[in-house]
Each structure stands twice: as C-alpha cells, then as structure tokens.
Scaffold this motif. Structure first.
Motif, PDB file in Angstrom:
ATOM      1  N   GLY A 225      -9.032   2.563  -3.576  1.00 55.88           N
ATOM      2  CA  GLY A 225      -8.537   1.761  -1.730  1.00 55.88           C
ATOM      3  C   GLY A 225      -9.328   1.082  -1.276  1.00 55.88           C
ATOM      4  O   GLY A 225     -10.623   0.163  -2.224  1.00 55.88           O
TER       5      GLY A 225
ATOM      6  N   SER B  30      -0.317   9.725  -2.790  1.00 57.44           N
ATOM      7  CA  SER B  30      -1.064  10.163  -1.693  1.00 57.44           C
ATOM      8  C   SER B  30       0.131  10.431  -0.346  1.00 57.44           C
ATOM      9  O   SER B  30       0.178  11.082   0.539  1.00 57.44           O
TER      10      SER B  30
ATOM     11  N   SER C 270       0.812  -0.806   0.246  1.00 57.62           N
ATOM     12  CA  SER C 270       0.577  -0.057   0.259  1.00 57.62           C
ATOM     13  C   SER C 270       0.916   1.480   0.076  1.00 57.62           C
ATOM     14  O   SER C 270       0.298   2.816  -0.777  1.00 57.62           O
ATOM     15  N   THR C 271       2.216   1.149   0.495  1.00 58.16           N
ATOM     16  CA  THR C 271       2.971   2.514   0.751  1.00 58.16           C
ATOM     17  C   THR C 271       3.327   2.552  -0.301  1.00 58.16           C
ATOM     18  O   THR C 271       3.439   3.780  -0.796  1.00 58.16           O
TER      19      THR C 271
ATOM     20  N   ASP D  26      -5.835  -0.314  -4.629  1.00 60.43           N
ATOM     21  CA  ASP D  26      -4.973  -1.097  -3.364  1.00 60.43           C
ATOM     22  C   ASP D  26      -6.072  -2.065  -2.365  1.00 60.43           C
ATOM     23  O   ASP D  26      -7.011  -1.748  -1.497  1.00 60.43           O
TER      24      ASP D  26
ATOM     25  N   LYS E 141       1.018   3.837  -2.950  1.00 57.61           N
ATOM     26  CA  LYS E 141       0.077   5.450  -2.161  1.00 57.61           C
ATOM     27  C   LYS E 141       1.735   6.518  -2.879  1.00 57.61           C
ATOM     28  O   LYS E 141       1.279   7.558  -2.814  1.00 57.61           O
ATOM     29  N   SER E 142       3.124   5.563  -3.159  1.00 55.72           N
ATOM     30  CA  SER E 142       3.697   6.608  -3.421  1.00 55.72           C
ATOM     31  C   SER E 142       3.804   7.035  -4.707  1.00 55.72           C
ATOM     32  O   SER E 142       4.101   8.311  -5.708  1.00 55.72           O
TER      33      SER E 142
END
Length: 253
Positions: free
Chosen positions: A82, A51, A42-43, A163, A46-47
């Motif tokens: 998401g 986000s 998820s990180t 996600d 988001k990158s």
C-alpha cells in the motif's frame, strides 16, 4: 496466476463507490489502474484483497475464490503493497521482512533456515541487505516502502497488488520499486498516479472515473489527449520520445 474480477460493487456507508467494475490480469501482465484522486482506485483494490468487503461481485485468483477464502489462504498467493505504512511500534528491517513468512506458518511454528534464506533473498532483491539491522521507524519514506515490498516478496506470492506504492516518493524510489516488481515476473495489478510510470511499466490499463471503468486497453490506446482530459480536466499532447521510444506527455497551460 490469473486474476479475474467480475462486477464488483462496493459501498462505503450508504454511498456506492465502486459501480460494477470488472478487470482481469493474465499471463503475468503488469496491469495499471489510473484515474483522478477519489475516483475509486484504492477502494476497488481494497475490495479485491478484502480490506473492504464488496456487496456484489466475484474475485478469483487462479482457482481460489478470494472473497470466500480465509485471509491466511489468500496471503499465500497474494501480496499487497500500500501507500501508507506507518507503525506505532518498532521492529528491525529484518524482523519486518520476516513477517512475510507468517502466512506459511502453522500456529506457534518457529522460523526455519528456509525462511531465513527467503528473507535474505527478498532483502537482496530490494537492495536492503545493508539495512537489515536498522530500525524500521528510522527509515525514510522510500526506504520504508522498499521494506514493505521486501516483506511482500518474502510471502512468495503468485500475484501482487500495489495501491499507489510510489505516491509520495521521489523519482529514484519510484523506478526502484516498480522495476523490482516488474522483475518478479508475476501478475501485478497496480493503482498508479504518475501517467509516465503507468505508460512505461504497464502492459494494459484501466482508466477509472467516478467508480466505473471509463476506458481500457494498452497504454497507447488509453493515454490519449481525449481520455486524459476526461479524467483529469487538463489538456495535453502525447508523443513518442524518439530516443527512449516511450510515451510522453506535454501539458498545455
């Protein structure tokens, strides 16, 4: 539209979560990210959609430099679905999906007949036409997730990021959502926790472990007993179902 992500590194606080990850999605592929909870899936996503801002790396969607472009410009090409979509205020399903047209609007520009037609089509694709006057907050988790997908479809994106969109859903809604996205025939990068879903829907996989790419390739190349044990610390056997011709898994207790 191709997505090319190179050498992304992302910190949360002082901790480095993503360590030099590169992926690419070409020719309208459905590409999956797999790995255990906390591995960085998820990180990493988001990158890509900003986000979280990575401290190193590049993200290009076609000729668009995503990390250097405005959110509105990115949203015209990129849709995101998401896993958590709770709200503190309520809208109807139709109003929620109509928000997907926002990236295509100038300031204070009103909605047009074309926007309404696009929303109706998005509702039809996600089997939500009968829900359009319902309160979003009154819906079940699976129904809410279909609304969020419909909103993303209404953006008319050239690419979509998922996600873990089916993380808390039953098998029916998992199949509905992934099948709907697959049938859009656009590039997709999706974090998935269900290995059978990943095997059935993905053209290519990246296995993430401790913030790095552990393995990548076709589902048959990646979803091996050795890789699954390295990622999840469980022993299993893989097999091809003779009826469906799909990859399956048998956990060894």
């Amino acid at each position: 539209m191709d997505l090319i992500v190179k050498e992304i590194e992302t910190r949360v606080g002082k901790k480095e979560i993503i360590k030099n990850i590169s992926v690419q999605v070409t020719k309208q592929q459905f590409v999956g990210l797999i790995g255990p909870n906390g591995c960085g899936k998820s990180t990493f996503l988001k990158s890509i959609y900003k986000s979280l801002i990575p401290h190193k790396g590049t993200v290009f969607l076609g000729d668009l430099d995503v990390l250097k472009s405005s959110p509105k410009k990115v949203s015209r090409r990129l849709g995101v679905v998401g896993q958590f979509n709770e709200m503190n205020f309520d809208l109807t399903v139709y109003q929620m999906v109509l928000l997907g047209r926002t990236p295509h609007k100038k300031m204070l520009e009103s909605d047009k007949q074309e926007d309404f037609a696009i929303v109706e089509e998005a509702l039809a694709r996600t089997n939500l036409l009968d829900y359009k006057d319902r309160s979003f907050l009154s819906l079940s988790g699976g129904e809410k997730q279909r609304v969020i997908l419909a909103r993303a479809i209404a953006q008319q994106p050239k690419f979509m990021i998922l996600d873990e969109p089916t993380n808390h859903l039953d098998i029916r809604y998992q199949i509905e959502i992934l099948s709907c996205v697959k049938n859009l025939h656009i590039g997709v990068l999706a974090a998935l926790h269900d290995l059978e879903m990943a095997a059935n829907y993905c053209d290519y996989l990246y296995a993430i472990k401790d913030g790095e790419v552990y393995a990548h390739g076709t589902p048959e190349e990646v979803l091996t007993p050795t890789t699954i044990e390295a990622l999840y610390q469980i022993k299993c056997q893989t097999y091809i179902n003779p009826v469906t011709k799909r990859l399956g898994f048998a956990i060894q207790m």
